[in-house]
Design a protein around this motif. Sequence first.
Motif, short mmCIF file in Angstrom:
data_model
loop_
_atom_site.label_atom_id
_atom_site.label_comp_id
_atom_site.label_asym_id
_atom_site.label_seq_id
_atom_site.Cartn_x
_atom_site.Cartn_y
_atom_site.Cartn_z
N LYS A 65 0.86 -1.18 0.00
CA LYS A 65 0.00 0.00 0.00
C LYS A 65 0.89 1.23 0.00
CE LYS A 65 -3.84 0.24 2.37
NZ LYS A 65 -4.85 0.42 3.42
N CYS A 82 -4.04 7.28 1.27
CA CYS A 82 -3.43 6.02 0.86
C CYS A 82 -4.17 5.44 -0.34
CB CYS A 82 -3.47 4.99 1.99
SG CYS A 82 -2.35 5.36 3.35
N HIS A 84 -5.50 2.03 -2.47
CA HIS A 84 -6.13 0.79 -2.00
C HIS A 84 -5.11 -0.32 -1.80
CE1 HIS A 84 -10.19 2.27 -2.25
NE2 HIS A 84 -9.94 2.73 -3.47
N GLY A 85 -4.10 -0.36 -2.65
CA GLY A 85 -3.05 -1.36 -2.53
C GLY A 85 -3.43 -2.68 -3.18
#
Length: 135
Positions: A65, A82, A84-85
């Motif tokens: 992430k 951030c 979603h990764g």
Amino acid sequence: MGVVNRRTARAAVVAAVGISALGLSAVTAFAKISYDFKVSPHVVKAGARVHVKGDASNDDDRFQKFCVQQRQGTGSWRTVKCAHGAVFDGGAVDTWVRAEHRGTLQFRGALYETGWNANKLHLQMVTPTETVRVR
């Protein structure tokens, strides 16, 4: 130089080249992290917005992430946003941040990964810090 000395020197060179080749092949076996991180503009008035854009990935097969972090002056880092990764890809972040106070505003990208036997994310790497001067 005698025949024995030349043979010894030649053997030493061949051994050194072989050891170097083994060392290089071991280095290339490690995972590669790639990133791109940009902040603009670098000088703004208080109340203006700063564009922060970045992404990072590691060719390792772990969940990753990517996050954008900021700090005012020498304060502590806080996460702005951030991605979603995913596995093999930390994702991308494209966001705007309002520069509310005068002084120095710093931004960095951070790539987090999970361990093999854990679900908790840990910091894998950070990008170089980008500084914005707020007037």
